[in-house]
Design a protein around this motif. Structure first.
Motif, PDB file in Angstrom:
ATOM      1  N   LEU A 170       0.808  -1.224   0.000  1.00  0.00           N
ATOM      2  CA  LEU A 170       0.000   0.000   0.000  1.00  0.00           C
ATOM      3  C   LEU A 170       0.839   1.271   0.000  1.00  0.00           C
ATOM      4  N   ASP A 171       2.041   1.219   0.570  1.00  0.00           N
ATOM      5  CA  ASP A 171       2.874   2.420   0.625  1.00  0.00           C
ATOM      6  C   ASP A 171       3.597   2.684  -0.700  1.00  0.00           C
ATOM      7  N   ASP A 172       3.420   1.806  -1.671  1.00  0.00           N
ATOM      8  CA  ASP A 172       4.080   1.959  -2.965  1.00  0.00           C
ATOM      9  C   ASP A 172       3.368   3.043  -3.760  1.00  0.00           C
ATOM     10  N   ILE A 173       4.037   4.183  -3.956  1.00  0.00           N
ATOM     11  CA  ILE A 173       3.433   5.257  -4.755  1.00  0.00           C
ATOM     12  C   ILE A 173       4.247   5.502  -6.023  1.00  0.00           C
ATOM     13  N   ASN A 174       5.059   4.514  -6.416  1.00  0.00           N
ATOM     14  CA  ASN A 174       5.873   4.669  -7.626  1.00  0.00           C
ATOM     15  C   ASN A 174       5.036   4.351  -8.857  1.00  0.00           C
ATOM     16  N   MET A 175       4.884   5.347  -9.701  1.00  0.00           N
ATOM     17  CA  MET A 175       3.992   5.246 -10.841  1.00  0.00           C
ATOM     18  C   MET A 175       4.575   6.045 -11.994  1.00  0.00           C
ATOM     19  N   ALA A 176       4.775   5.382 -13.124  1.00  0.00           N
ATOM     20  CA  ALA A 176       5.246   6.060 -14.324  1.00  0.00           C
ATOM     21  C   ALA A 176       4.099   6.158 -15.329  1.00  0.00           C
TER      22      ALA A 176
END
Length: 274
Positions: free
Chosen positions: A154-160
């Motif tokens: 859930l803490d993953d906010i890596n988005m390309a």
């Protein structure tokens, strides 16, 4: 701040790094650099989002399950406009596709396919900028967050985000370099429909369905109306599909399209299950 790039062309070696370009962007860069027919494009990297967003506030809202507040933080986040404009102008395209590319997606044990948004036939730079933020927002939809919660990230906010010349497809679809039902490695499965491939991926249309051998010869077919793919096109698809499987070292789930100029590869990811 880091030295990580905010925008990368597919031809840039660093664009093959999933942490920067996401699964989709890295796949497109790898295919481009291996000489496969890929429409030109670039990636707005995960760094661009992470450096621009108020990450502490975003994660706090997500952990508190206040998704409305989380999405408000994302909606207020500005993409790197001048850098994107520079790369966009270089494409010199009448329209582009703007596609989400999550950094955790398309691995061997998790497929985020369909979890985030894709926007087709985007015709102006201002619309591209708007769709980049929409792609970021889609990473924080109820469905995407539910999926990530079950993956423990859930803490993953890596988005390309990928921006790519739009293929005005006459026919398109998906291909599996093994039979996805029984895992037979001497068979490929190809689905095809007229127009853009999103109709096949989303299930909007019933595609032609071909089971072919490694040379592309039809072993079984279910044709909806008039056969969409010729024998030579099936052979061409099989050849490129198997080449991609060899390059990646495992069976591939591939999106492809034909326009008036020929065949393009739009995505390649590992087959996640049989």
């Amino acid at each position: 701040m880091t030295d990580a790039p905010l925008v990368l062309d597919f031809a840039d070696e660093r664009c093959r790094e999933v942490d920067l370009a996401g699964g989709k962007g890295a796949s497109l860069a790898s295919m481009t650099q291996n000489g496969l027919p890929v429409p030109p494009g670039f990636v707005i990297t995960s760094t661009a989002f992470v450096e621009a967003v108020d990450g502490a506030a975003l994660i706090k809202h997500i952990q508190a399950e206040d998704l409305e507040a989380a999405r408000a933080v994302v909606a207020a986040t500005p993409p790197p406009r001048e850098l994107i404009k520079e790369h966009y102008d270089r494409l010199n395209a009448s329209s582009v596709a703007v596609r989400s590319s999550a950094c955790a997606e398309d691995g061997d044990d998790a497929s985020y396919a369909g979890q985030q948004e894709t926007y087709l036939f985007v015709e102006s730079f201002d619309d591209v900028m708007e769709k980049v933020v929409e792609c970021w927002l889609s990473f924080f939809s109820d469905r995407a967050l539910f999926y990530r919660l079950h993956k423990g990230s859930l803490d993953d906010i890596n988005m390309a985000v990928v921006v790519q010349v739009m293929v005005d497809a006459t026919k398109a679809g998906v291909m599996f370099t093994v039979d996805p039902v029984n895992g037979r490695k001497d068979r490929l499965v190809i689905e095809a429909a007229l127009g853009v491939g999103e109709h096949v991926v989303s299930g909007e249309v019933t595609p032609d369905y071909y089971t072919v051998d490694r040379k592309g010869a039809v072993k079984k077919a279910r044709v909806v109306a008039e056969q969409i793919l010729s024998e030579s096109e099936l052979a061409e698809l099989a050849k490129l599909g198997l080449h991609l499987a060899d390059l990646n070292g495992c069976p591939q789930d591939i999106e492809w399209a034909y326009d008036d100029a020929g065949l393009y590869m739009l995505q390649s990811r590992p087959v996640t299950a049989f």
